[in-house]
Scaffold this motif. Sequence first.
Motif, PDB file in Angstrom:
ATOM      1  N   ARG A  26      -4.512   7.186 -30.214  1.00 33.30           N
ATOM      2  CA  ARG A  26      -3.565   7.705 -29.203  1.00 33.30           C
ATOM      3  C   ARG A  26      -4.078   7.295 -27.821  1.00 33.30           C
ATOM      4  N   ILE A  27      -3.280   6.498 -27.143  1.00 33.86           N
ATOM      5  CA  ILE A  27      -3.748   5.926 -25.863  1.00 33.86           C
ATOM      6  C   ILE A  27      -2.911   6.446 -24.717  1.00 33.86           C
ATOM      7  N   SER A  28      -3.587   6.619 -23.588  1.00 34.64           N
ATOM      8  CA  SER A  28      -2.848   6.646 -22.327  1.00 34.64           C
ATOM      9  C   SER A  28      -3.617   5.720 -21.387  1.00 34.64           C
ATOM     10  N   GLY A  29      -2.907   5.196 -20.401  1.00 34.54           N
ATOM     11  CA  GLY A  29      -3.498   4.174 -19.544  1.00 34.54           C
ATOM     12  C   GLY A  29      -3.876   4.716 -18.177  1.00 34.54           C
ATOM     13  N   TYR A  30      -4.775   3.993 -17.549  1.00 36.83           N
ATOM     14  CA  TYR A  30      -5.217   4.369 -16.196  1.00 36.83           C
ATOM     15  C   TYR A  30      -5.430   3.093 -15.393  1.00 36.83           C
ATOM     16  N   PHE A  31      -4.595   2.915 -14.385  1.00 43.64           N
ATOM     17  CA  PHE A  31      -4.749   1.764 -13.486  1.00 43.64           C
ATOM     18  C   PHE A  31      -5.659   2.189 -12.348  1.00 43.64           C
ATOM     19  N   TYR A  32      -6.857   1.654 -12.350  1.00 38.85           N
ATOM     20  CA  TYR A  32      -7.821   1.963 -11.278  1.00 38.85           C
ATOM     21  C   TYR A  32      -8.560   0.674 -10.951  1.00 38.85           C
ATOM     22  N   ASN A  33      -8.153   0.039  -9.857  1.00 41.06           N
ATOM     23  CA  ASN A  33      -8.685  -1.287  -9.541  1.00 41.06           C
ATOM     24  C   ASN A  33      -8.870  -1.475  -8.036  1.00 41.06           C
ATOM     25  N   PRO A  34      -9.962  -0.902  -7.490  1.00 42.44           N
ATOM     26  CA  PRO A  34     -10.193  -1.040  -6.053  1.00 42.44           C
ATOM     27  C   PRO A  34     -10.586  -2.471  -5.656  1.00 42.44           C
ATOM     28  N   ASN A  35     -10.691  -3.335  -6.642  1.00 35.22           N
ATOM     29  CA  ASN A  35     -11.115  -4.729  -6.412  1.00 35.22           C
ATOM     30  C   ASN A  35      -9.955  -5.667  -6.086  1.00 35.22           C
ATOM     31  N   ILE A  36      -8.721  -5.184  -6.155  1.00 36.25           N
ATOM     32  CA  ILE A  36      -7.593  -6.111  -6.012  1.00 36.25           C
ATOM     33  C   ILE A  36      -7.115  -6.198  -4.562  1.00 36.25           C
ATOM     34  N   HIS A  37      -7.137  -7.409  -4.045  1.00 35.56           N
ATOM     35  CA  HIS A  37      -6.772  -7.661  -2.649  1.00 35.56           C
ATOM     36  C   HIS A  37      -5.948  -8.949  -2.580  1.00 35.56           C
ATOM     37  N   PRO A  38      -5.195  -9.206  -1.547  1.00 34.86           N
ATOM     38  CA  PRO A  38      -4.898  -8.266  -0.472  1.00 34.86           C
ATOM     39  C   PRO A  38      -3.860  -7.231  -0.906  1.00 34.86           C
ATOM     40  N   TYR A  39      -3.394  -6.458   0.041  1.00 34.41           N
ATOM     41  CA  TYR A  39      -2.552  -5.296  -0.271  1.00 34.41           C
ATOM     42  C   TYR A  39      -1.283  -5.667  -1.040  1.00 34.41           C
ATOM     43  N   ARG A  40      -0.644  -6.780  -0.640  1.00 33.43           N
ATOM     44  CA  ARG A  40       0.618  -7.141  -1.307  1.00 33.43           C
ATOM     45  C   ARG A  40       0.387  -7.482  -2.779  1.00 33.43           C
ATOM     46  N   GLU A  41      -0.770  -8.103  -3.053  1.00 34.41           N
ATOM     47  CA  GLU A  41      -1.120  -8.420  -4.441  1.00 34.41           C
ATOM     48  C   GLU A  41      -1.356  -7.127  -5.230  1.00 34.41           C
ATOM     49  N   PHE A  42      -2.046  -6.189  -4.578  1.00 33.69           N
ATOM     50  CA  PHE A  42      -2.323  -4.887  -5.198  1.00 33.69           C
ATOM     51  C   PHE A  42      -1.004  -4.204  -5.596  1.00 33.69           C
ATOM     52  N   LYS A  43      -0.040  -4.208  -4.667  1.00 34.99           N
ATOM     53  CA  LYS A  43       1.252  -3.578  -4.942  1.00 34.99           C
ATOM     54  C   LYS A  43       2.000  -4.311  -6.064  1.00 34.99           C
ATOM     55  N   GLN A  44       1.872  -5.628  -6.047  1.00 34.36           N
ATOM     56  CA  GLN A  44       2.573  -6.418  -7.062  1.00 34.36           C
ATOM     57  C   GLN A  44       2.025  -6.127  -8.465  1.00 34.36           C
ATOM     58  N   ARG A  45       0.701  -5.976  -8.550  1.00 25.78           N
ATOM     59  CA  ARG A  45       0.112  -5.684  -9.871  1.00 25.78           C
ATOM     60  C   ARG A  45       0.484  -4.279 -10.335  1.00 25.78           C
ATOM     61  N   ILE A  46       0.585  -3.371  -9.391  1.00 26.83           N
ATOM     62  CA  ILE A  46       1.029  -2.014  -9.760  1.00 26.83           C
ATOM     63  C   ILE A  46       2.454  -2.075 -10.315  1.00 26.83           C
ATOM     64  N   GLN A  47       3.302  -2.832  -9.649  1.00 25.42           N
ATOM     65  CA  GLN A  47       4.694  -2.946 -10.138  1.00 25.42           C
ATOM     66  C   GLN A  47       4.721  -3.524 -11.548  1.00 25.42           C
TER      67      GLN A  47
END
Length: 187
Positions: A26-47
Amino acid sequence: MNLLLHICCGPCAIYPVAQMLNDGIRISGYFYNPNIHPYREFKQRIQGVQQFSQLTQLEIEIDANYGLTEYLRNVVFHEHERCAICYRMRLEGVARKAKTRGADAFSTTLLYSKYQNHEHIRKMGEEIGEKYQIGFYYQDFRSGWQEGIEKALEMNLYRQAYCGCIYSEQERYDKAFSKIKQTTKKP
Ligand code: SF4
């Protein structure tokens, strides 16, 4: 087993999630990635991760705090070992979260990537599991590399061109920099 899975991006989650669900975990996920830059890329990966969550109905918690400052404070002056620092930040983050949620174990989609230091991630995951008294679930997901890519294309998920940090962005796009790196590589 209740497992909290660290998710670095949508495409890397496809194969590990399918495998684990198939194994009855039984899985649940957690997106935790303070390493992703710049901000627009970070938002894109979240999407991309949100899209993956909608398509698969997998519950994924997203840490949408942009971690540029935290990441750089850890890495500056230690750039040569930045990947180890980056793995630790993320694995410790997910282990702590798994512990507070009362999960049985934690794991990471980094174990799917052919471009990461797989052995280092495995050892570090086990070490962090001991530190936080929670199991680290290990499986070599790299065998599903091609399958994951094909499914990501079918799902029309965002596929990034570089690992995540600003250093890896330069390595990907700065041809002159890559050339210098190549010529200064140890034999
Ligand atoms: S190259 Fe990838 S793993 Fe290494 S520090 Fe950058 S984002 Fe982290």
